[in-house]
Each structure stands twice: as structure tokens, then as C-alpha cells.
Design a protein around this motif. Structure first.
Motif, PDB file in Angstrom:
ATOM      1  N   ARG A   1      35.761 -13.761  34.107  1.00  0.00           N
ATOM      2  CA  ARG A   1      36.850 -12.809  33.877  1.00  0.00           C
ATOM      3  C   ARG A   1      36.752 -11.703  34.930  1.00  0.00           C
ATOM      4  O   ARG A   1      35.725 -11.031  35.033  1.00  0.00           O
ATOM      5  N   ILE A   2      37.803 -11.547  35.713  1.00  0.00           N
ATOM      6  CA  ILE A   2      37.811 -10.572  36.812  1.00  0.00           C
ATOM      7  C   ILE A   2      38.857  -9.511  36.502  1.00  0.00           C
ATOM      8  O   ILE A   2      40.031  -9.833  36.274  1.00  0.00           O
ATOM      9  N   GLY A   3      38.449  -8.261  36.494  1.00  0.00           N
ATOM     10  CA  GLY A   3      39.379  -7.160  36.288  1.00  0.00           C
ATOM     11  C   GLY A   3      39.574  -6.384  37.580  1.00  0.00           C
ATOM     12  O   GLY A   3      38.607  -5.969  38.206  1.00  0.00           O
ATOM     13  N   ILE A   4      40.831  -6.200  37.987  1.00  0.00           N
ATOM     14  CA  ILE A   4      41.171  -5.388  39.154  1.00  0.00           C
ATOM     15  C   ILE A   4      41.991  -4.200  38.662  1.00  0.00           C
ATOM     16  O   ILE A   4      43.102  -4.379  38.137  1.00  0.00           O
ATOM     17  N   GLY A   5      41.458  -3.010  38.806  1.00  0.00           N
ATOM     18  CA  GLY A   5      42.156  -1.797  38.402  1.00  0.00           C
ATOM     19  C   GLY A   5      42.604  -1.012  39.617  1.00  0.00           C
ATOM     20  O   GLY A   5      41.822  -0.780  40.533  1.00  0.00           O
ATOM     21  N   CYS A   6      43.875  -0.608  39.626  1.00  0.00           N
ATOM     22  CA  CYS A   6      44.453   0.108  40.767  1.00  0.00           C
ATOM     23  C   CYS A   6      44.771   1.529  40.326  1.00  0.00           C
ATOM     24  O   CYS A   6      45.704   1.752  39.544  1.00  0.00           O
ATOM     25  N   GLN A   7      43.992   2.485  40.808  1.00  0.00           N
ATOM     26  CA  GLN A   7      44.092   3.869  40.371  1.00  0.00           C
ATOM     27  C   GLN A   7      44.877   4.694  41.370  1.00  0.00           C
ATOM     28  O   GLN A   7      44.633   4.644  42.577  1.00  0.00           O
ATOM     29  N   SER A   8      45.804   5.501  40.851  1.00  0.00           N
ATOM     30  CA  SER A   8      46.590   6.408  41.687  1.00  0.00           C
ATOM     31  C   SER A   8      47.032   7.591  40.839  1.00  0.00           C
ATOM     32  O   SER A   8      46.982   7.538  39.608  1.00  0.00           O
ATOM     33  N   PRO A   9      47.469   8.684  41.478  1.00  0.00           N
ATOM     34  CA  PRO A   9      48.008   9.803  40.710  1.00  0.00           C
ATOM     35  C   PRO A   9      49.285   9.375  39.990  1.00  0.00           C
ATOM     36  O   PRO A   9      49.946   8.414  40.409  1.00  0.00           O
ATOM     37  N   PRO A  10      49.654  10.041  38.911  1.00  0.00           N
ATOM     38  CA  PRO A  10      50.906   9.688  38.232  1.00  0.00           C
ATOM     39  C   PRO A  10      52.081   9.696  39.208  1.00  0.00           C
ATOM     40  O   PRO A  10      52.258  10.641  39.972  1.00  0.00           O
ATOM     41  N   GLY A  11      52.833   8.596  39.222  1.00  0.00           N
ATOM     42  CA  GLY A  11      53.961   8.486  40.130  1.00  0.00           C
ATOM     43  C   GLY A  11      53.593   8.044  41.526  1.00  0.00           C
ATOM     44  O   GLY A  11      54.478   7.872  42.373  1.00  0.00           O
ATOM     45  N   GLY A  12      52.297   7.800  41.790  1.00  0.00           N
ATOM     46  CA  GLY A  12      51.868   7.433  43.139  1.00  0.00           C
ATOM     47  C   GLY A  12      51.535   5.958  43.298  1.00  0.00           C
ATOM     48  O   GLY A  12      50.837   5.574  44.240  1.00  0.00           O
ATOM     49  N   GLU A  13      52.029   5.116  42.395  1.00  0.00           N
ATOM     50  CA  GLU A  13      51.682   3.706  42.416  1.00  0.00           C
ATOM     51  C   GLU A  13      52.074   3.009  43.708  1.00  0.00           C
ATOM     52  O   GLU A  13      51.372   2.111  44.198  1.00  0.00           O
TER      53      GLU A  13
END
Length: 386
Positions: free
Chosen positions: A356-368
Motif C-alpha cells: 500500500r503506497i500513500g502519496i500526499g501532496c501538501q500545499s497552502p489552501p488554494g495552492g493545489e
């Protein structure tokens, strides 16, 4: 120690083979390769230090003055250093050489293609790689593009290294040949040519296992993180920025070159590796992994849903938009959003080869959108490795 014996050992990708004591000899070393990226391995259910395990595996039956390692060109530098350190207890002199260097010299080739369990590496002026994920035709197309790009810089013949013991290597090499036909001259080998050493100079001789030909038609996430390695490859042909493979225990993921990597084992969330932008610390990729309960997304979706529901009772509103049948970067995934103070993390959870591989993409709100290309490349490339 005897000054005469000079050991030559082929390390990886599928086995460890001693090539100095008469005929090439396969060493019983699957456990050593299985645990090579971890500090401790299990042998018959018992924990053993990996450096100690490697020393036991590499020990030659004859007194040894020097050791030369032949290793895959795409191996991370840490693996090569680990083998070198283990061999220093066995010999005074230890040197290393890549398979691409040996094969290019033996067959006068401009480009060497190495097929491994999880990727295909192409060595010309640089080492670049494509993961073996997706349909075979897609992998072959991507590899063929990389070969043609390398040949534009250094025209000449190519060698395709399809080692016996690597699943599907023979069929994949045949497909690559077919895709490049008729303009490219190729040599396909399923093992390295014979090697003899005269004095300090290793000499290669083309072996009978090679077939030299003009390209002929052919059939063709959470869990304890053990260790993170960065392996540099060239950028994908459709990406302007250089990329690097993050090889973390049983998972490989493409991430931007130059981003900062750190291991996180405390605080909220699962143990993970974080890969952060050096110019904006709010832009972060998170990589987690764990054994999958089953081989399908359906098998992991319900346990993950229950875990998020339990978390919601303690931290209401942190996890949202759960989709057990989502998609990300063209791949089926369980998706959801993690909402923290000052940033959001969009998660895609994949299953590959019971991992099971989890990829999380973090950015400021609205900065996706700022992270979208990097995030999609990471999800598209993420795969389990041996």
C-alpha cells in the motif's frame, strides 16, 4: 593474504555471482539482496545486521588480495558503498564498476539498456530510467524514446541487458528491439560476458550467451519506514525539471531533484518520508507505505475508511472527501483530503504488488495548482520494488 587472487563479484540485479574462481558461481544470496536497503535483515526468522550478512555472503573461498564489484548502473550510491565497506574486511583493495561500463566496452556500444524488476535504465551520457508500470506498450514506448534521445547525443550500437532471473526481461527486451527496428543495431545479453583480470586491469570477453543482431521481430499507507535513498535519473521527456527517484524500503517514487528529504516518525499522521521544495517549505510530498491487506483497492478501502472515521471522532473535520474509487494521474486510487492549520494534503493511496503506497501532496489552501505537476508525476511513477 595471497597477493595473487583478485576476486570479481557481480552484485545484482537478481543475484550475487562470484566470477573469479573458475566458472561463474551463483552465491546463495537472495536474503542479502532482499534486505540490502535495510539496517537489519531476517535470516531464518532471526534478525541479522545487513553489513554482517553481506560480509558472510561475499567471503571468497580463497585468500583474497582485491575485490572488484560489478553493479547495476542505476543502483543508488549507498548500496555500492555498503558493499564496498563489507568487502574491506575481506580484501585490501576494493574497486567498483557498473554493468553499463563493462557492457559498453565489451560490445563497443554507445548506449546500454538495463532491465530490472521495477525499472528500465538507459545509460548514454547520463543514466535515465523509466518505471515498469502501466501497459507493456507504454513502458516500451517510453524506453524507446529515451534510447533515441541518448543516440542523438552518442550515435552507435546499443546493448540490452536482460538478466536471467528478472521477471519478463526477455519478453521486454524483444519488445524494445521490435519498437526500434530497423534503424538501431542491438546486442541482447542475458548475462554479463566472461571477465578475466590481468594484473590490475580487468578484461572483458564477449560471451556465447550474447546474440548480436539487427533488431528482429519478437513476441513479445502508513508503516515503519526503514531507510530512504535518493537515486538520480534524468528528467522524463515530458518534464522540464530534472527528477530523482526516491527509493524508500519497498517503494520507488519520482520526485523533483534538489528537493529536501527527511524522515518523520512522530507527530500527527503515519511514519513517512517528506520531500519539500527548497524555495517554498509549504510545498511537500509525503510518501508512506505498508503491507496491503489484499492486492486490490477494494481490500484496503474499507479498513482505511474505518481508520479515518475513528480519527474523525478525535479530530473532527481533519479528513474529508473520502473516495474509495477515485483516480489520480490516470491511476485508480483511494483519495481523500487532510486539512491542517495552514495547509491541505491531498492523498492518493495505491496498491502495487501487495504494498500500500500513500502519496500526499501538501500545499497552502488554494495552492493545489502549484504542486499539481509534481504531484501527478509522483503518483504516476509510484511502484513497489524488490
Amino acid at each position: 593474504m595471497s597477493v595473487g587472487h583478485k576476486a570479481v563479484i557481480e552484485a545484482g540485479p537478481a543475484t550475487i555471482r562470484r566470477r573469479c574462481c573458475g566458472d561463474a558461481e551463483s552465491i546463495d544470496a537472495p536474503v542479502a539482496l532482499e534486505w540490502i536497503d535495510d539496517p537489519v535483515g531476517l535470516v531464518d526468522g532471526q534478525p541479522v545486521s545487513v553489513p554482517v550478512l553481506l560480509r558472510d555472503v561475499l567471503a571468497c573461498p580463497l585468500p583474497t588480495a582485491s575485490v572488484e564489484f560489478i553493479h547495476p548502473s542505476w543502483w543508488p550510491a549507498r548500496r555500492v558503498r555498503l558493499l564496498t565497506a563489507a568487502a574491506r574486511d575481506l580484501a585490501d583493495e576494493v574497486v567498483t564498476r557498473s554493468r553499463a561500463t563493462l557492457l559498453a566496452k565489451a560490445f563497443d556500444a554507445a548506449v546500454v539498456v538495463e532491465i530490472a524488476a521495477g525499472l528500465v535504465a538507459v545509460t548514454g551520457a547520463d543514466v535515465v530510467a523509466e518505471p515498469r508500470i502501466g501497459a507493456p506498450d507504454e513502458v516500451v514506448d517510453a524506453v524507446a524514446r529515451r534510447i533515441r534521445t541518448a543516440l542523438r547525443v552518442h550515435p552507435g550500437a546499443i546493448v540490452i541487458d536482460a538478466p536471467a532471473g528478472i521477471g519478463g526481461a526477455s519478453a521486454l527486451s524483444a519488445l524494445i528491439e521490435e519498437r526500434l527496428r530497423p534503424e538501431v543495431h542491438a546486442t541482447v545479453v542475458d548475462r554479463l560476458p566472461s571477465i578475466r583480470r590481468t594484473g590490475d586491469a580487468p578484461v572483458t570477453e564477449p560471451g556465447s550467451t550474447a546474440r548480436r543482431l539487427w533488431l528482429a521481430p519478437a513476441a513479445a499507507a502508513g508503516g515503519v519506514i526503514a531507510l530512504a535513498l535518493l537515486v538520480r535519473y534524468g528528467a522524463r521527456s515530458d518534464s522540464a525539471a530534472p527528477v530523482t527517484y526516491l527509493v524508500e524500503s519497498r517503494v520507488a517514487v519520482q520526485v523533483p531533484a534538489g528537493w529536501v528529504t527527511r524522515r518523520v516518525t512522530d507527530g500527527p499522521g503515519s511514519a513517512r518520508v517528506e520531500v519539500a521544495s527548497p524555495s517554498d517549505p509549504q510545498l511537500v510530498l509525503h510518501v508512506t507505505q505498508a503491507p496491503a491487506v489484499g492486492d486490490t483497492l477494494t481490500a484496503i478501502a474499507e479498513p482505511l475508511r474505518r481508520a479515518l472515521q475513528r480519527a474523525d471522532t478525535e479530530m473532527p473535520g481533519v479528513f474529508a472527501d473520502f473516495d474509495p474509487a477515485g483516480t489520480r494521474a490516470g491511476r485508480a486510487a483511494v483519495t481523500y483530503r487532510e486539512i491542517r492549520d495552514g495547509h491541505h494534503v491531498d492523498w492518493a493511496v495505491l496498491v502495487d504488488r501487495a504494498v500500500r503506497i500513500g502519496i500526499g501532496c501538501q500545499s497552502p489552501p488554494g495552492g493545489e495548482e502549484t504542486l499539481r505537476a509534481v504531484c501527478e508525476e509522483a503518483v504516476r511513477s509510484a511502484h513497489a520494488v524488490s
